[in-house]
Design a protein around this motif. Sequence first.
Motif, short mmCIF file in Angstrom:
data_model
loop_
_atom_site.label_atom_id
_atom_site.label_comp_id
_atom_site.label_asym_id
_atom_site.label_seq_id
_atom_site.Cartn_x
_atom_site.Cartn_y
_atom_site.Cartn_z
N THR A 87 0.86 -1.18 0.00
CA THR A 87 0.00 0.00 0.00
C THR A 87 0.90 1.23 0.00
OG1 THR A 87 -0.06 0.17 2.41
CG2 THR A 87 -1.76 -1.19 1.36
N HIS A 88 0.31 2.38 -0.25
CA HIS A 88 1.11 3.61 -0.22
C HIS A 88 1.75 3.79 1.15
CE1 HIS A 88 2.40 7.63 -1.37
NE2 HIS A 88 1.93 8.06 -0.22
N LYS A 89 0.99 3.52 2.20
CA LYS A 89 1.51 3.68 3.56
C LYS A 89 2.71 2.77 3.81
CE LYS A 89 0.04 3.50 8.42
NZ LYS A 89 -1.10 3.22 9.34
N SER A 90 2.62 1.51 3.36
CA SER A 90 3.73 0.58 3.58
C SER A 90 4.94 0.96 2.75
CB SER A 90 3.30 -0.86 3.28
OG SER A 90 3.12 -1.08 1.89
N LEU A 91 4.71 1.50 1.54
CA LEU A 91 5.82 1.90 0.68
C LEU A 91 6.53 3.14 1.23
CD1 LEU A 91 4.15 1.40 -2.80
CD2 LEU A 91 5.83 -0.10 -1.71
N VAL A 92 5.75 4.07 1.80
CA VAL A 92 6.34 5.25 2.45
C VAL A 92 7.19 4.82 3.65
CG1 VAL A 92 5.84 7.34 3.77
CG2 VAL A 92 4.60 6.88 1.65
N ALA A 93 6.67 3.90 4.44
CA ALA A 93 7.42 3.41 5.61
C ALA A 93 8.73 2.74 5.17
CB ALA A 93 6.56 2.44 6.41
N LYS A 94 8.66 1.98 4.09
CA LYS A 94 9.87 1.32 3.58
C LYS A 94 10.88 2.34 3.10
CE LYS A 94 11.34 -2.16 0.20
NZ LYS A 94 10.87 -3.09 -0.87
N LYS A 95 10.42 3.37 2.41
CA LYS A 95 11.32 4.43 1.93
C LYS A 95 11.97 5.15 3.10
CE LYS A 95 11.39 8.65 -0.91
NZ LYS A 95 11.97 9.53 0.12
N GLU A 96 11.19 5.47 4.12
CA GLU A 96 11.75 6.16 5.28
C GLU A 96 12.81 5.33 5.98
OE1 GLU A 96 8.26 7.05 7.53
OE2 GLU A 96 7.82 8.90 6.41
N MET A 97 12.58 4.03 6.04
CA MET A 97 13.56 3.14 6.66
C MET A 97 14.86 3.10 5.84
SD MET A 97 13.12 -0.87 7.72
CE MET A 97 13.13 -1.46 6.00
N VAL A 98 14.72 2.99 4.52
CA VAL A 98 15.90 2.97 3.66
C VAL A 98 16.66 4.29 3.74
CG1 VAL A 98 16.66 2.88 1.25
CG2 VAL A 98 14.95 1.24 2.07
N ASP A 99 15.91 5.41 3.74
CA ASP A 99 16.56 6.73 3.84
C ASP A 99 17.31 6.87 5.16
OD1 ASP A 99 15.52 7.34 1.38
OD2 ASP A 99 13.93 8.65 2.12
N ALA A 100 16.69 6.36 6.24
CA ALA A 100 17.34 6.46 7.55
C ALA A 100 18.62 5.63 7.59
CB ALA A 100 16.37 6.01 8.64
N GLU A 101 18.55 4.42 7.01
CA GLU A 101 19.74 3.57 6.96
C GLU A 101 20.84 4.22 6.14
OE1 GLU A 101 18.24 -0.08 5.42
OE2 GLU A 101 17.44 -0.79 7.34
N PHE A 102 20.45 4.85 5.03
CA PHE A 102 21.44 5.51 4.17
C PHE A 102 22.08 6.69 4.91
CE2 PHE A 102 22.62 8.72 1.01
CZ PHE A 102 23.45 7.98 0.19
N ALA A 103 21.25 7.46 5.62
CA ALA A 103 21.77 8.61 6.37
C ALA A 103 22.72 8.16 7.48
CB ALA A 103 20.61 9.42 6.94
N ALA A 104 22.37 7.07 8.15
CA ALA A 104 23.21 6.55 9.22
C ALA A 104 24.56 6.07 8.68
CB ALA A 104 22.49 5.43 9.96
N ALA A 105 24.50 5.39 7.54
CA ALA A 105 25.73 4.92 6.92
C ALA A 105 26.62 6.08 6.48
CB ALA A 105 25.40 4.01 5.74
N ALA A 106 25.96 7.10 5.95
CA ALA A 106 26.72 8.29 5.50
C ALA A 106 27.38 8.99 6.68
CB ALA A 106 25.80 9.25 4.76
N ALA A 107 26.65 9.08 7.80
CA ALA A 107 27.20 9.73 8.99
C ALA A 107 28.37 8.93 9.55
CB ALA A 107 26.11 9.88 10.04
N GLU A 108 28.22 7.61 9.53
CA GLU A 108 29.29 6.75 10.01
C GLU A 108 30.52 6.89 9.13
OE1 GLU A 108 29.97 1.97 10.48
OE2 GLU A 108 28.00 2.78 11.02
N GLY A 109 30.30 7.00 7.83
CA GLY A 109 31.42 7.18 6.91
C GLY A 109 32.12 8.50 7.13
N ALA A 110 31.33 9.54 7.42
CA ALA A 110 31.91 10.85 7.65
C ALA A 110 32.76 10.86 8.90
CB ALA A 110 30.80 11.91 7.76
N GLU A 111 32.31 10.15 9.94
CA GLU A 111 33.07 10.05 11.18
C GLU A 111 34.39 9.32 10.94
OE1 GLU A 111 30.72 8.21 14.17
OE2 GLU A 111 29.20 9.81 14.20
N GLY A 112 34.33 8.29 10.08
CA GLY A 112 35.53 7.53 9.79
C GLY A 112 36.56 8.34 9.04
N ASP A 113 36.06 9.31 8.22
CA ASP A 113 36.99 10.14 7.45
C ASP A 113 37.60 11.26 8.29
OD1 ASP A 113 36.46 8.67 5.22
OD2 ASP A 113 34.87 10.00 4.47
N ALA A 114 36.92 11.57 9.42
CA ALA A 114 37.37 12.72 10.23
C ALA A 114 38.67 12.38 10.95
CB ALA A 114 36.30 13.08 11.24
#
Length: 378
Positions: free
Chosen positions: A351-378
């Motif tokens: 459903t649209h609701k389930s697809l939005v929830a899936k997108k938000e989860m993927v975006d959050a995981e991507f943001a967390a990975a990006a932040a972790e990568g930035a910390e590693g580069d610092a």
Amino acid sequence: MSGMQFGIFTVGDLTPDPVSGKTPTEHERIAATVRIAEKCDEVGLDVFATGEHHNPPFVPSSPTTLLGFIAARTKNLLLSTSTTLITTNDPVKIAEDFSVLQHLCEGRVDIMLGRGNTGPVYPWFGKDIRAAVQLTVENYELLRALWDEEVVDWQGKYRTPLQGFTLAPAPMDGVPPYVWHASIRTPEIAELAAYYGDGFFANHIFWPSEHTERMVGLYRKRFAHYGHGTPEQAIVGIGGQVFIRPNSQDAIKEFRPYFDNAPVYGHGPSLEEFMAQTPLTVGSPQEVIDRTLGFRGYVGNYQRQLFLVDHAGLPVETVLEQIELLGTEVVPVLRKEFAIGRPADVPDAPTHKSLVAKKEMVDAEFAAAAAEGAEGDA
């Protein structure tokens, strides 16, 4: 809840009623279609899906116009197409129309893509039927790009290139309508659905169970091959065809003249032969329940079950009675029974609701990975 969606799909045919001799006008048939959708919403069905045809004796040549009107008359119904012609429609126009529809109905929409089975429609829209499969693949590639990319630069064989094109409006919440690929007999469509990890809808109504079993099995196998999950996690929908009365003998007696004269299968096998060879079920609510539950035996646990109930000249009042019986006596039992033994890792219907929830989860995981990568580069 079983994680399944139940509903109606219509082809929008204008067929003479063999009992009364009356043929509805195009206006009457369109108005009847709206009443059918409203009834689906009223009795608690999940989905109403309309076909797309551009030739008599059919009326749904503009599905999004029809669904937009129905959206304003319904509250909970998920609106879909039983075929949107990916071969002859411009992908840009499909993307625009469905984005607008999605915003109008607050996300209560998905789409089933198909090639269609009317040969003359291709030249009417400037296309060559000999390129049907190639058009399907190329047009869908473009449609996905239009939905997934903010700025599209694209070049293909069957349409003029796009340069710097941005879809307006963008899909609601950044999530395009869920895509099903519908097919009666074409393995390439099952392959396309599997490649993208989309849903596969097997029309099912005119073919023996062995054929549907092979098509769904192919899709599940290839879905796993492309890394989208296990075969059991593939998203499957199938069609069914019913005529219901409290007493099975009454159902058969009433439906027989409609079956015998139906444009698609009339004057061919007997009603009994056709019921034995295909999913057509004419009988009591319990017979429809038993037959439908049997589908799981050869397609596995699935997500969407749509019934054809309004064809062959059946009067609209009879169709509304069919929907009432489905909504009150058949589907509530199917929901409970299909939930029994359903493995936890089998996905619910999207459903649209389930697809939005899936997108938000993927975006959050991507943001967390990006932040972790930035910390590693610092």
